[in-house]
Design an enzyme around this catalytic site. Structure first.
Site, PDB file in Angstrom:
ATOM      1  N   HIS A 368      43.138  23.196  13.913  1.00  0.00           N
ATOM      2  CA  HIS A 368      44.365  23.292  13.114  1.00  0.00           C
ATOM      3  C   HIS A 368      45.511  22.463  13.661  1.00  0.00           C
ATOM      4  O   HIS A 368      46.615  22.535  13.126  1.00  0.00           O
ATOM      5  CB  HIS A 368      44.819  24.745  13.023  1.00  0.00           C
ATOM      6  CG  HIS A 368      44.033  25.578  12.058  1.00  0.00           C
ATOM      7  ND1 HIS A 368      44.245  25.570  10.702  1.00  0.00           N
ATOM      8  CD2 HIS A 368      43.010  26.436  12.269  1.00  0.00           C
ATOM      9  CE1 HIS A 368      43.409  26.402  10.115  1.00  0.00           C
ATOM     10  NE2 HIS A 368      42.644  26.942  11.044  1.00  0.00           N
ATOM     11  N   LYS A 560      58.976  28.170   6.922  1.00  0.00           N
ATOM     12  CA  LYS A 560      57.813  27.958   7.785  1.00  0.00           C
ATOM     13  C   LYS A 560      58.208  28.310   9.213  1.00  0.00           C
ATOM     14  O   LYS A 560      59.374  28.539   9.506  1.00  0.00           O
ATOM     15  CB  LYS A 560      57.301  26.522   7.709  1.00  0.00           C
ATOM     16  CG  LYS A 560      58.358  25.461   7.894  1.00  0.00           C
ATOM     17  CD  LYS A 560      57.797  24.066   7.686  1.00  0.00           C
ATOM     18  CE  LYS A 560      57.586  23.771   6.219  1.00  0.00           C
ATOM     19  NZ  LYS A 560      56.193  23.553   5.879  1.00  0.00           N
ATOM     20  N   ARG A 561      57.239  28.371  10.078  1.00  0.00           N
ATOM     21  CA  ARG A 561      57.513  28.664  11.483  1.00  0.00           C
ATOM     22  C   ARG A 561      58.533  27.661  12.044  1.00  0.00           C
ATOM     23  O   ARG A 561      58.496  26.487  11.712  1.00  0.00           O
ATOM     24  CB  ARG A 561      56.178  28.580  12.246  1.00  0.00           C
ATOM     25  CG  ARG A 561      56.238  28.872  13.714  1.00  0.00           C
ATOM     26  CD  ARG A 561      54.822  29.078  14.231  1.00  0.00           C
ATOM     27  NE  ARG A 561      53.935  27.974  13.915  1.00  0.00           N
ATOM     28  CZ  ARG A 561      53.720  26.927  14.722  1.00  0.00           C
ATOM     29  NH1 ARG A 561      54.346  26.853  15.883  1.00  0.00           N
ATOM     30  NH2 ARG A 561      52.879  25.984  14.380  1.00  0.00           N
ATOM     31  N   LYS A 566      58.145  20.565  12.831  1.00  0.00           N
ATOM     32  CA  LYS A 566      58.374  20.846  11.411  1.00  0.00           C
ATOM     33  C   LYS A 566      59.763  20.368  10.974  1.00  0.00           C
ATOM     34  O   LYS A 566      60.064  20.306   9.795  1.00  0.00           O
ATOM     35  CB  LYS A 566      58.196  22.340  11.136  1.00  0.00           C
ATOM     36  CG  LYS A 566      56.741  22.804  11.356  1.00  0.00           C
ATOM     37  CD  LYS A 566      56.556  24.270  11.090  1.00  0.00           C
ATOM     38  CE  LYS A 566      55.141  24.736  11.393  1.00  0.00           C
ATOM     39  NZ  LYS A 566      54.135  24.217  10.459  1.00  0.00           N
ATOM     40  N   THR A 668      50.291  24.819   4.023  1.00  0.00           N
ATOM     41  CA  THR A 668      49.898  25.514   2.791  1.00  0.00           C
ATOM     42  C   THR A 668      51.137  25.954   2.021  1.00  0.00           C
ATOM     43  O   THR A 668      51.063  26.187   0.821  1.00  0.00           O
ATOM     44  CB  THR A 668      49.024  26.747   3.101  1.00  0.00           C
ATOM     45  OG1 THR A 668      49.655  27.549   4.102  1.00  0.00           O
ATOM     46  CG2 THR A 668      47.647  26.329   3.583  1.00  0.00           C
ATOM     47  N   LYS A 672      51.878  26.206  -2.186  1.00  0.00           N
ATOM     48  CA  LYS A 672      52.418  27.370  -2.901  1.00  0.00           C
ATOM     49  C   LYS A 672      53.661  26.985  -3.689  1.00  0.00           C
ATOM     50  O   LYS A 672      53.831  27.380  -4.848  1.00  0.00           O
ATOM     51  CB  LYS A 672      52.749  28.482  -1.902  1.00  0.00           C
ATOM     52  CG  LYS A 672      51.559  29.041  -1.163  1.00  0.00           C
ATOM     53  CD  LYS A 672      51.992  29.823   0.062  1.00  0.00           C
ATOM     54  CE  LYS A 672      50.808  30.042   0.997  1.00  0.00           C
ATOM     55  NZ  LYS A 672      51.211  30.484   2.342  1.00  0.00           N
TER      56      LYS A 672
END
Length: 824
Positions: A368, A560-561, A566, A668, A672
């Site tokens: 991942h 998100k985290r 990110k 992901t 969504k």
């Protein structure tokens, strides 16, 4: 398959029964609409959930009988995380009982929508890894594949996040405080978990040497089962979660002597293993607990897999190899490999070669991440202390691999041996868990096309040269049952009016909506639903943060985290730039924008917590500045989780997917949000590339350096100060962080971020992508002002997300890795 086996009347009776015996006469006696109090909702939720569980358990029993009779191959999915969210709404939709239960509740005067808001999220995960695992379990049951999920029954999960003086505060997430109607304890299937101790070697009569492990500590793993209901299918599978318990939980003698705390010591120690997700490993005690936690759940799961198989087949290892697949979701369950090899060798006296061949046939591994710090390594000293027998086995695996595989392909190449060795030599010898996975597994998959290519070319190029057919790709997907049908019912109803197929089970059929993307009437209906969802979210924002936002503004979402790669801080820098421009010109012709964040920072991740603090402090200033005419609002929603995501995603206009190219394995959340009609602004990273291919360049906003360009920038020596010096706006907003403009009387409180991107070298190239990002945001603002164009883009994003269905992902696993057959 509509569930016609239970009537409205029968469900009403079952709810009444559970209500009476759960709450007594206190609630059950009040059965008219005028006597239902909000405080009663939890009791009605419990009773309704238990009534539905009656239906689910019945289906589970028939599923197990059918699977046993067919004897088909099954998959065992090992994951340290499962972000299940709330269960009632999802289960009702999958059982096709939502409307039936609405009617069954009418005699009680209770709204089902209110009950779906009751109960805690099952706090079993953190981010995308756990939600992906939950989606995969949903799809496996929907497609009628025999499967069991394995994980840990965390008492507190990650943590419950709140903000105090704009800083993150972590508190225990007491999701199990009052129990959950969806889980069942199975003490009869408890397993023993040995730890510590020493290994002795005994020479047998035939000259072979037998290793005997004498553990120093042993405790129990108690399983809790949660039923996983397939959509429109006959299958209910199980997620089995392990809870730590002591063999001797209470010392009566110590208690009688007045040593009350020591009397509970064994149980406290055992329960700490399943207390929280990801114990802080900034210190040695945390590292050891995290290591034991991983072994605990792997040891329990491997024993359980063997026990379930032997209950049907006896001790038949050929049948085990033929009927069993064990999928390792990331490196957390890697110790399962060593545990199975140990059991085969020590408990069943299998030869080394036969045991190893069996391990290689049943294990597969999903990678991942490309981030080196996320590829787990454990010190050999820790292994030796906690799992001495497993370390012996590990050394044997490594020597066999290096001598029989590496040395054959690259004779006398000691540099190659060092690169591929499972043991990393250095000041402290470390075990490379990802290497062990790749050496063992018969298949290794990445989770997006670009990610899988980088796994081959950058992460494991030598392994790919050694085994060119082992590394493959399975692009991630999401379940449309939860992430459209359940969480966005109005849009789902609109889609169902125009598509005759059962689109939640055939997501590709959404392509028919493409024909209506230019239809004015459909555009208006589609965007009216989007606005209704924004009105609902605006109320939640006001309740959670006290900030009033307009549903007519652009809802720009990054959920998100919290991690540097990110790049929430890149989003933050753009917000500062917009605010600066509005201060210089309050009449700046931009469409009002609400920036919405949702993220948790790991307790030991200092910079991530500083980014949260900076966003909250800037939000505090912007949201109270009347001079900018409400053109800009910033909200950071506390305690981001599945339930909150289900409210944010249907209301989002813009999906921020802005990770550094080459760092996000897949994502992901991007799927969504796009499925619900949000337009992606993002880099060519992870699944963004494939989303762009599906929706077309006109329906997505791509910016920033590509993977190849990122590599070139690093190779040439990246200097963030160059961007700081040449971009006046960027220099001004970064310097702002050193002042007390956002923190009156306290200059430098926000300097950590500036230091990170300048003196810290800007490891994720936020400054290198800043200018391109700002330009892309301007193009987005212009597009939103053209209502017809934006509506078309939103519709096409929903219509063209068929590829990103977790059902398709599971079919890819089945065809290329697992080789299962449905049992329907």
């Amino acid at each position: 398959m509509a569930n016609s086996n239970i009537s409205v009347n029968e469900l009403t009776q079952r709810i009444s029964y559970h209500l009476q015996f759960l709450q007594g006469d206190t609630v059950a006696a009040r059965t008219d609409a005028n006597s239902v109090f909000e405080s009663d909702h939890n009791a009605y939720w419990q009773a309704t959930s238990l009534a539905i569980n009656d239906v689910i358990i019945s289906k589970l029993q028939t599923t197990r009988a059918r699977q046993l009779q067919s004897g088909v191959r099954s998959v065992n999915y090992l994951s340290l995380e499962y972000l299940m969210g709330r269960m009632l709404s999802n289960n009702l939709h999958n059982l096709d009982l939502y409307d039936v239960v609405e009617k069954a509740l009418q005699p009680f005067g209770v709204e089902l929508a209110d009950l779906c808001e009751q109960g805690a999220d099952l706090a079993l995960g953190n981010g995308g890894l756990g939600r992906l695992a939950a989606c995969f379990l949903d799809s496996l049951a929907t497609l009628d594949y025999p499967a069991t999920g394995y994980g840990i029954h965390y008492q507190h999960g990650l943590f419950k996040q709140s903000f105090k003086n704009c800083r993150q505060v972590e508190k225990p997430d007491l999701w199990r405080e009052f129990g959950s109607p969806w889980e069942i304890c199975r003490p009869e299937s408890a397993k023993l978990v040995p730890l510590y101790g020493h290994v002795e070697h005994q020479t047998e009569e035939d000259g072979t040497v037998k290793s005997l492990w004498y553990p120093g500590v042993t405790f129990k793993g108690i399983p809790w089962d949660i039923a996983i209901v397939g959509y429109n299918s006959n299958t209910v599978n199980v997620l089995r979660l392990w809870e730590g318990k002591a063999l001797k939980p209470f010392d009566w003698d110590l208690f009688n002597r007045g040593d009350y705390l020591s009397a509970h010591h064994n149980n406290v120690y055992a329960e700490s293993v399943s207390k929280v997700l990801y114990p802080n490993d900034e210190h040695d005690a945390g590292k050891e607990l995290r290591f034991i936690q991983q072994y605990f759940f792997c040891a329990c799961s491997i024993q359980d897999i063997i026990a379930r198989h032997q209950a049907t087949h006896g001790v038949d290892w050929q049948a085990f190899a033929k009927d069993t697949v064990i999928q390792l979701n990331d490196t957390h369950p890697t110790i399962a490999i060593l545990e199975l090899q140990r059991i085969l060798l020590d408990d069943y006296q299998m030869s080394w070669d036969d045991a190893w061949a069996l391990c290689q046939s049943v294990f597969a591994y999903t990678n991942h991440t490309l981030l080196p710090e996320a590829l787990e390594k454990w010190s050999t000293k820790l292994f030796e202390r906690v799992l001495p027998r497993h370390l012996e086995i590990l050394y044997h695996i490594n020597e066999d691999f290096l001598n029989k595989q590496v040395n054959v392909k690259w004779p006398h190449d000691f540099q190659m041996r060092a690169k591929l060795s499972i043991i990393e030599e250095g000041a402290e010898r470390m075990v490379r868990m990802a290497h062990l996975c790749v050496v063992t597994a018969h298949k290794v998959n990445g989770v997006a096309e670009i990610h899988s290519k980088l796994v081959k070319s950058d992460l494991f190029p030598e392994f790919n040269a050694l085994w060119p057919d082992k590394l493959t790709n399975v692009t991630n997907g999401i379940t449309p049952r939860r992430w459209l049908k359940a969480c966005n019912p109005k849009l789902s109803a609109l889609i169902s009016q125009h598509i005759s197929q059962d689109w939640p089970k055939d997501l590709a059929s959404l392509t028919q909506l493409s024909d209506m993307a230019n239809d004015t009437g459909f555009q208006q209906a589609f965007m009216a639903i989007k606005r209704e969802n924004k009105v609902v979210l605006a109320k939640d924002i006001l309740e959670l943060t006290g900030v009033t936002v307009s549903p007519d503004a652009i809802f720009d979402v990054q959920i998100k985290r919290l991690h540097e790669y990110k790049r929430q801080h890149l989003n933050f820098l753009h917000i500062l730039a917009l605010y600066n421009r509005l201060l210089e010109n309050p009449d700046l012709p931009i469409h009002p924008r609400v920036f919405i964040f949702g993220a948790k920072a790991a307790p030991g991740y200092h910079l991530a917590k500083e980014i949260i603090y900076a966003i909250n402090k800037v939000a505090e200033k912007i949201n109270n500045d009347t001079t900018i005419q409400d053109k800009l609002k910033v909200v950071f929603l506390p305690n981001y989780r599945v339930t909150l995501a289900e409210k944010i995603i249907p209301a989002a206009d813009v999906s921020e997917q802005i990770s550094t190219a080459g760092k996000e394995a897949s994502g992901t959340g991007n799927m969504k949000l796009a499925l619900n009609g949000a337009i992606t602004i993002g880099t060519l990273d992870g699944a963004n590339i494939e989303i762009a291919e599906e929706v077309g360049d006109d329906n997505i906003f791509i910016f920033g350096n590509t993977v190849e360009e990122v590599k070139a920038i690093r190779a040439n020596g990246y200097n963030p100060f160059e961007f700081y010096e040449k971009n006046e706006e960027l220099r001004k907003i970064l310097d702002w962080l050193d002042s007390d403009f956002f923190t009156p009387g306290h200059p430098h409180e926000l300097s950590a971020l500036k230091h990170s991107v300048l003196d810290g070298g800007d490891p994720y190239l936020a400054l290198a992508d800043f200018e391109s990002y700002v330009e892309s945001q301007q193009a987005l603002d212009l597009a939103y002002k053209d209502k017809a164009r934006w509506a078309k883009m939103a519709i096409l994003n929903t219509a063209l997300m068929g590829k990103f269905n977790s059902d398709r992902s599971i079919r890819d696993y089945v065809e290329n890795i697992w080789h299962l057959k449905p049992c329907d």
